[in-house]
Design a protein around this motif. Structure first.
Motif, PDB file in Angstrom:
ATOM      1  N   ASP A  22      -0.741   4.346   7.345  1.00 13.16           N
ATOM      2  CA  ASP A  22       0.391   4.774   6.530  1.00 13.16           C
ATOM      3  C   ASP A  22       1.122   3.559   5.978  1.00 13.16           C
ATOM      4  O   ASP A  22       1.174   2.498   6.602  1.00 13.16           O
ATOM      5  CB  ASP A  22       1.371   5.600   7.375  1.00 13.16           C
ATOM      6  N   GLN A  65       6.620  -0.359   6.461  1.00  6.66           N
ATOM      7  CA  GLN A  65       7.215  -0.456   5.129  1.00  6.66           C
ATOM      8  C   GLN A  65       6.680  -1.710   4.441  1.00  6.66           C
ATOM      9  O   GLN A  65       6.639  -2.791   5.050  1.00  6.66           O
ATOM     10  CB  GLN A  65       8.735  -0.531   5.228  1.00  6.66           C
ATOM     11  N   GLY A 125       8.342   7.306  -6.194  1.00  7.31           N
ATOM     12  CA  GLY A 125       7.725   8.362  -5.423  1.00  7.31           C
ATOM     13  C   GLY A 125       8.618   8.946  -4.356  1.00  7.31           C
ATOM     14  O   GLY A 125       8.264   9.924  -3.715  1.00  7.31           O
ATOM     15  N   GLY A 126       9.803   8.344  -4.159  1.00  9.87           N
ATOM     16  CA  GLY A 126      10.744   8.884  -3.183  1.00  9.87           C
ATOM     17  C   GLY A 126      10.195   8.904  -1.778  1.00  9.87           C
ATOM     18  O   GLY A 126      10.416   9.845  -1.022  1.00  9.87           O
ATOM     19  N   THR A 127       9.449   7.852  -1.368  1.00  9.72           N
ATOM     20  CA  THR A 127       8.838   7.853  -0.050  1.00  9.72           C
ATOM     21  C   THR A 127       9.861   7.755   1.068  1.00  9.72           C
ATOM     22  O   THR A 127       9.610   8.178   2.176  1.00  9.72           O
ATOM     23  CB  THR A 127       7.847   6.683   0.081  1.00  9.72           C
ATOM     24  N   ASP A 128      10.991   7.172   0.789  1.00 11.17           N
ATOM     25  CA  ASP A 128      12.001   7.006   1.832  1.00 11.17           C
ATOM     26  C   ASP A 128      13.309   6.604   1.163  1.00 11.17           C
ATOM     27  O   ASP A 128      13.311   5.933   0.148  1.00 11.17           O
ATOM     28  CB  ASP A 128      11.568   5.926   2.821  1.00 11.17           C
ATOM     29  N   LYS A 180       3.524   7.614  -3.010  1.00 14.18           N
ATOM     30  CA  LYS A 180       3.861   9.023  -2.845  1.00 14.18           C
ATOM     31  C   LYS A 180       4.174   9.244  -1.369  1.00 14.18           C
ATOM     32  O   LYS A 180       3.846   8.399  -0.522  1.00 14.18           O
ATOM     33  CB  LYS A 180       2.699   9.919  -3.281  1.00 14.18           C
ATOM     34  N   PRO A 181       4.792  10.369  -1.032  1.00 14.82           N
ATOM     35  CA  PRO A 181       4.946  10.675   0.391  1.00 14.82           C
ATOM     36  C   PRO A 181       3.583  10.681   1.083  1.00 14.82           C
ATOM     37  O   PRO A 181       2.602  11.193   0.553  1.00 14.82           O
ATOM     38  CB  PRO A 181       5.579  12.074   0.388  1.00 14.82           C
ATOM     39  N   ARG A 182       3.521  10.044   2.243  1.00 15.96           N
ATOM     40  CA  ARG A 182       2.312   9.955   3.067  1.00 15.96           C
ATOM     41  C   ARG A 182       1.204   9.137   2.397  1.00 15.96           C
ATOM     42  O   ARG A 182       0.015   9.414   2.565  1.00 15.96           O
ATOM     43  CB  ARG A 182       1.795  11.349   3.439  1.00 15.96           C
ATOM     44  N   SER A 183       1.588   8.123   1.638  1.00 18.24           N
ATOM     45  CA  SER A 183       0.587   7.229   1.053  1.00 18.24           C
ATOM     46  C   SER A 183      -0.121   6.432   2.137  1.00 18.24           C
ATOM     47  O   SER A 183       0.464   6.086   3.172  1.00 18.24           O
ATOM     48  CB  SER A 183       1.248   6.253   0.071  1.00 18.24           C
ATOM     49  N   ILE A 216       4.810   2.706   3.478  1.00 14.82           N
ATOM     50  CA  ILE A 216       6.027   3.277   2.885  1.00 14.82           C
ATOM     51  C   ILE A 216       6.691   2.240   1.992  1.00 14.82           C
ATOM     52  O   ILE A 216       6.678   1.042   2.299  1.00 14.82           O
ATOM     53  CB  ILE A 216       7.011   3.703   3.994  1.00 14.82           C
TER      54      ILE A 216
END
Length: 262
Positions: A234, A201, A242-245, A172-175, A236
């Motif tokens: 963090d 990443q 989850g659309g993290t990037d 998810k964003p900010r996992s 990514i």
């Protein structure tokens, strides 16, 4: 005539010396099965390399690596003959075997050289597999059975076990790294080793197996890089669930800050 006989004896003894007795073999403890995430690997390629092809966002195989106790990599065969009691298939012969294999296309799809040149794709893939064999396969339990190592029993055969891995990672964003490890545990995975590039990443995720290939185990050390090395760090997954990037391949990066591949 006597000189010729002496030469023959020396050659025979040299050949015998390449086979290590069972008592001298240093036993392997487990294997690391490394899966790589192409968007992250292509973001920071090795020096002089680049991704000429935009790879799909799915996990592909990097390698299958024997380890000694305490998570010590087994050195290449040329550096430690004690890793096997059989004479390994030569790297050049492995190239011939894989080149003629009916599963070569499957290997190129699931175990690709991400940095293969478009005009020499097959040649560069064969060189990659040759390198993996010389560095890891010649000291595996299948040192004289490369078809088993690459295809039938080991590496390609394991990949379907991870068909839902991207989803199960639960990005998810900010996992945080701890979130990802918990998601894997909740989905019945054993503890893997996490490897990130310098941008935090996820670059590789490595799963561990006992020598019999069938028993997954917790990896003894889940940290595999200088980044993503704490559970509060963090992490990514570019272009992933989850659309993290967004996927943003860098095809011309000079690789100055890349994390060295095993």
């Amino acid at each position: 005539m006597q000189k010729r006989q002496i030469l023959v004896v020396v050659v025979v003894l040299a050949g015998v010396s390449l086979v290590v007795s069972d008592e001298d073999v240093k036993p392997l403890d487990f294997y690391k099965y490394s899966l790589q995430w192409p968007p992250s690997a292509c973001m920071q390629p090795p020096p002089g390399k680049k991704c000429e092809v935009r790879h799909e966002a799915r996990f592909t195989i990097h390698g299958y690596w024997p380890q000694y106790n305490k998570d010590t990599p087994v050195p290449p065969y040329c550096d430690d003959l004690r890793c096997t009691n059989t004479k390994p298939t030569s790297a050049n012969d492995v190239v011939k075997i894989l080149k003629d294999s009916p599963l070569k296309k499957e290997l190129m799809k699931d175990w690709p050289n991400l940095y293969a040149r478009q005009i020499k794709k097959e040649e560069d893939n064969l060189e990659f597999w040759k390198y993996e064999w010389r560095k890891h396969g010649m000291c595996s339990d299948d040192a004289n059975k490369p078809s088993k190592y690459f295809i039938f029993r080991d590496t390609l055969t394991l990949l379907p076990n991870f068909k839902n891995l991207r989803r199960d990672l639960g990005f998810k964003p900010r996992s945080k790294v701890g979130d990802i490890l918990k998601n894997l545990r909740d989905n019945k995975y054993k503890v893997p080793q996490i490897v990130c590039n310098s941008e935090s990443q996820l670059r590789e995720i490595r799963f561990c197996y006992r020598n019999n290939r069938n028993k997954a185990i917790d990896c003894p050390n889940w940290v595999g890089s200088r980044t993503c090395n704490t559970k509060t760090a963090d992490i990514i997954l570019p272009g992933g669930a989850g659309g993290t990037d967004a996927v943003n391949y860098n095809f011309n990066h000079d690789g100055a800050n890349y994390i060295k591949l095993v």
